[in-house]
Design a protein around this motif. Structure first.
Motif, PDB file in Angstrom:
ATOM      1  N   ALA A 606      77.475 -21.496 -69.378  1.00  0.00           N
ATOM      2  CA  ALA A 606      77.123 -22.744 -70.053  1.00  0.00           C
ATOM      3  C   ALA A 606      76.498 -22.455 -71.409  1.00  0.00           C
ATOM      4  O   ALA A 606      76.805 -23.125 -72.409  1.00  0.00           O
ATOM      5  N   CYS A 607      75.627 -21.441 -71.467  1.00  0.00           N
ATOM      6  CA  CYS A 607      75.023 -21.064 -72.746  1.00  0.00           C
ATOM      7  C   CYS A 607      76.085 -20.567 -73.723  1.00  0.00           C
ATOM      8  O   CYS A 607      76.025 -20.840 -74.931  1.00  0.00           O
ATOM      9  N   LYS A 608      77.066 -19.853 -73.205  1.00  0.00           N
ATOM     10  CA  LYS A 608      78.145 -19.338 -74.045  1.00  0.00           C
ATOM     11  C   LYS A 608      78.939 -20.490 -74.674  1.00  0.00           C
ATOM     12  O   LYS A 608      79.295 -20.459 -75.857  1.00  0.00           O
ATOM     13  N   GLU A 614      77.955 -24.391 -81.427  1.00  0.00           N
ATOM     14  CA  GLU A 614      77.087 -24.232 -82.594  1.00  0.00           C
ATOM     15  C   GLU A 614      77.847 -23.591 -83.752  1.00  0.00           C
ATOM     16  O   GLU A 614      77.697 -23.996 -84.913  1.00  0.00           O
ATOM     17  N   SER A 615      78.669 -22.606 -83.434  1.00  0.00           N
ATOM     18  CA  SER A 615      79.443 -21.955 -84.498  1.00  0.00           C
ATOM     19  C   SER A 615      80.539 -22.886 -85.020  1.00  0.00           C
ATOM     20  O   SER A 615      80.853 -22.880 -86.210  1.00  0.00           O
ATOM     21  N   ALA A 623      82.479 -16.105 -85.963  1.00  0.00           N
ATOM     22  CA  ALA A 623      81.337 -16.066 -85.046  1.00  0.00           C
ATOM     23  C   ALA A 623      81.736 -16.572 -83.666  1.00  0.00           C
ATOM     24  O   ALA A 623      81.287 -16.037 -82.647  1.00  0.00           O
ATOM     25  N   SER A 624      82.597 -17.570 -83.623  1.00  0.00           N
ATOM     26  CA  SER A 624      83.040 -18.107 -82.335  1.00  0.00           C
ATOM     27  C   SER A 624      83.770 -17.048 -81.533  1.00  0.00           C
ATOM     28  O   SER A 624      83.545 -16.897 -80.322  1.00  0.00           O
ATOM     29  N   ARG A 625      84.652 -16.292 -82.206  1.00  0.00           N
ATOM     30  CA  ARG A 625      85.393 -15.253 -81.489  1.00  0.00           C
ATOM     31  C   ARG A 625      84.452 -14.166 -80.981  1.00  0.00           C
ATOM     32  O   ARG A 625      84.623 -13.649 -79.874  1.00  0.00           O
ATOM     33  N   LYS A 626      83.443 -13.831 -81.785  1.00  0.00           N
ATOM     34  CA  LYS A 626      82.486 -12.805 -81.358  1.00  0.00           C
ATOM     35  C   LYS A 626      81.684 -13.271 -80.144  1.00  0.00           C
ATOM     36  O   LYS A 626      81.413 -12.494 -79.234  1.00  0.00           O
ATOM     37  N   ILE A 627      81.307 -14.547 -80.146  1.00  0.00           N
ATOM     38  CA  ILE A 627      80.547 -15.085 -79.011  1.00  0.00           C
ATOM     39  C   ILE A 627      81.377 -15.016 -77.740  1.00  0.00           C
ATOM     40  O   ILE A 627      80.873 -14.671 -76.663  1.00  0.00           O
ATOM     41  N   ARG A 676      68.858 -28.861 -81.710  1.00  0.00           N
ATOM     42  CA  ARG A 676      69.839 -29.149 -82.761  1.00  0.00           C
ATOM     43  C   ARG A 676      69.324 -30.241 -83.697  1.00  0.00           C
ATOM     44  O   ARG A 676      69.565 -30.209 -84.906  1.00  0.00           O
ATOM     45  N   ALA A 677      68.624 -31.230 -83.122  1.00  0.00           N
ATOM     46  CA  ALA A 677      68.122 -32.338 -83.937  1.00  0.00           C
ATOM     47  C   ALA A 677      67.065 -31.879 -84.923  1.00  0.00           C
ATOM     48  O   ALA A 677      66.863 -32.505 -85.973  1.00  0.00           O
TER      49      ALA A 677
END
Length: 678
Positions: A606-608, A614-615, A623-627, A676-677
């Motif tokens: 879920a955190c992933k 976020e990316s 960054a998304s691919r790295k995550i 995020r807010a």
């Protein structure tokens, strides 16, 4: 004659043995009794000023706009409290939704002992009925009899519309609903405005001086008043005077999401034997929750059969039948839903009627073929008014919230109580409605009836100060009538004490007097004895509230939120998409594709997912691919360092490889959204 008894709907009194009389002689006797009843109902004390511009005087203490049940209760309460009162309506008969919309089954609000809440003027009507469903003409006569008894009450019916007067200026209506802009009559364009009026505020308080009653052919009757109660369905008078408001749904879902509009139809040629057949059919398939069954007066159910009906357009759907037997043998049917209707637009309302009426021949043929007892039914008419459930909510001193309702809250300035489920009716064709939860008993504060920025105006009815979820319970007629009664008494106290209404709710002495006078008028208004539900002590309850406030979860009639059950990947993705509707389409597709294969998630995965979103938000595809290549425990550790799993999150549940429960998912989304807010 015959006797029968059938399954009793939840919230109704135990079924009594009820006799259905069919012999011609007996029917003649009933007509004679009805005639005697009508003669007794002819107004005696109240001025019956139907389509008469010559009001008995030009100034009143209290003026009530709108002849729906809420307005009737407000006017009677003010008159009984000693105020010279005027009730003005545009319809030819009092009762609004009950008598013109043919909504002939009452959504009862009951206490823990299954007794009707509040008492008061609503109870005076309810005691005269033989069922929660009623004959429309009988209720119309009951309302007439109630107002006729009041020495201090004048009534004008059949007006074309009415306009507020403030600062010696007559103000046009802005986007009026069907109360002050009747769909079956034409109004001059000069009576409405295209531009929203300046908004009243605490710094710029508005005091109304009177109204102008507009009649057919343009005749105008000016009437001055000291206090005003807006009981129109859409708070038309208050909006014209500058009250702030939001469209229904904007506060919860971020956009307008009106519930479907209904046109109630009347069927004829359903015999007593046919009615009994329908009752027996449902009695053999009744459910413990009382969601289907029948009595002498009402039948509800056949949803399994109606599901097979295919409407001619996606703008229309038919739900399970709510049937109400009338004294003349006809049957009122509340079942047709019309979508995409703006209750504040006359053309849209007329379109709703056209769509519904076009569907009725097809629906009738289906009912004749598939419902035992309806084979010979004929269409005998449609309601003069639409049943518009939602449109706008007024900005008041306090907005009643979904949490107030489901936590059974009390308020020092309580005006009345409610207990009906939060029943969100279908909003679009593929949405079948939700029951957000069921309260035991909650209070409606007086402040929710006081628009911001007014010294002598209150609003009662479905457009008062409720959030869009709380409205689905507080909009019911018993709550509205009790609120109307409180408003009528509060108006008199405000005038007697020379205390502006915007200061009354904070004056403990005035509130005490309000409760004392309501008690003398037969209202049960003592402290709320209902306690908050046990779930408020759950560690994940803040997350539940966060999701519930946004209309993303429902507990049903049993308030079952299943916080300890695992959440599926698809359900987690749905929550994210609904919380963040501005996700790009390709990001949304990725989210669903990634989660589709996850029957259950662990906390690390879920955190992933959240880290990837976020990316996406900053447009960083690399960054998304790295995550995605990182192990879940590493991503989880990063979220832990951001304090997303601090108390009250249990230590035993803050491990990356533990199955993600619904409660944990809601808490995670709450804390992640808050970060995020900021």
């Amino acid at each position: 004659m015959f006797e029968f008894s059938c399954t009793v709907k939840a919230g109704q009194e135990p079924a009594r043995k009820l006799r259905q009389q069919t012999a011609p002689v007996e029917r003649a006797m009933l007509l004679l009794i009805a005639l005697v009843f009508v003669l007794r109902v002819v107004p005696g004390s109240a001025q019956n000023l139907y389509q008469n511009s010559n009001v008995s005087q030009k100034q009143y203490d209290v003026i009530v706009a709108g002849g729906d049940p809420e307005g009737i209760a407000a006017a009677i309460a003010a008159a009984r409290a000693g105020a010279r009162t005027l009730l003005v309506d545009t319809r030819p008969a009092l009762g609004g939704l009950m008598t013109r919309g043919w909504l002939n089954t009452i959504d009862m609000n009951l206490d823990s002992r299954r007794r009707p809440l509040n008492g008061g003027i609503f109870a005076e009507i309810y005691r005269e009925l033989d069922d929660n469903s009623f004959d429309v003409k009988v209720v119309e006569m009951l309302f007439d009899r109630l107002v006729a008894r009041e020495q201090n009450l004048d009534v004008i019916r059949g007006a074309l519309t009415l306009l507020p007067v403030a600062g010696s200026q007559t103000l046009p209506l802005y986007r009026p609903g069907q109360t002050l802009c009747p769909d079956d009559r034409e109004m001059s364009a000069t009576l409405t405005a295209e531009i929203m009026p300046p908004r009243a505020s605490e710094a710029m308080t508005v005091t109304l001086q009177g109204i102008e009653i507009v009649h057919d052919h343009g005749q105008i009757t000016p009437v001055s008043g000291r206090f005003f109660i807006d009981a129109t369905q859409d708070a038309d008078l208050a909006v014209a005077a500058g009250a702030g408001w939001k469209n229904y749904g904007e506060d919860v879902w971020g956009n307008i999401r009106n519930m479907a509009t209904t046109l109630v139809l009347r069927l004829g040629n359903i015999s007593d034997a046919g009615w009994q057949k329908m009752c027996v059919a449902l009695g053999g398939n009744s459910d413990p929750g009382g969601l289907l069954g029948g009595t002498r007066r009402s039948i509800w159910g056949f949803g399994d059969i109606i599901k097979r009906y295919s409407p001619s357009t996606q703008r229309v759907r038919v739900r399970g039948l709510n049937l109400g037997r009338q004294n003349d043998g006809s049957v009122l049917v509340n079942a047709v839903l019309v979508f995409g209707i703006d209750g504040l637009d006359r053309q849209s309302r007329r379109e709703a009627r056209q769509l519904a009426e076009a569907e009725l021949p097809l629906l009738l043929a289906f009912l004749q073929k598939n419902i035992a007892g309806m084979s010979e039914a004929v269409l005998a008419g449609v309601a003069p008014e639409l049943y518009v459930r939602t449109s706008r909510q007024i900005a008041t001193q306090y907005t009643l919230t979904v949490d107030d309702v489901l936590e059974n809250r009390d308020f020092v300035d309580r005006a009345c109580f409610g207990s009906y489920p939060l029943d969100i009716q279908a909003q679009v064709h593929d949405h079948h409605g939700d029951v957000t939860g069921k309260p035991e008993q909650y209070a409606v504060p007086l402040r929710s009836l006081i628009p911001v920025g007014f010294s002598n105006l209150m609003v009662v009815g479905r457009s008062a100060g409720f959030d869009s979820l709380a409205q689905s319970s507080a909009r019911t007629i018993p709550v509205g009538m009790a609120a109307g009664q409180a408003a009528g008494v509060a108006a008199v106290i405000s005038m007697k004490r020379r205390l502006p209404i915007d200061r009354l709710a904070s004056d403990s002495s005035a509130v005490d007097e309000l409760h004392q006078q309501l008690t003398r008028q037969g209202v049960s208004i003592g402290p709320n004895l209902a306690r908050p539900p046990a779930i408020v002590g759950h560690w994940a309850y803040p997350g539940l509230k966060f999701m519930r406030q946004r209309g993303q979860i429902s507990g049903g009639y049993g308030n079952e939120y299943s916080l300890e059950q695992p959440i599926s990947g698809k359900a987690f993705a749905n929550r994210l998409v609904n919380l963040f509707p501005d996700l790009h389409e390709h990001d949304r597709r990725w989210l669903y594709d990634f989660c589709a294969g996850q029957d259950s998630l662990n906390l690390g995965m879920a955190c992933k997912i959240l880290a990837c979103l976020e990316s996406f938000a900053v447009g960083d595809a690399i960054a998304s691919r790295k995550i995605l290549e990182l192990p879940p425990d590493e991503v989880f550790d990063g979220f832990r360092q951001r304090d997303l799993f601090v108390s009250p999150w249990p230590a035993a549940k803050s491990k990356w490889n533990i199955a993600l429960s619904r409660g944990a998912a809601y808490m995670l989304l709450l804390r992640w959204s808050e970060q995020r807010a900021h």
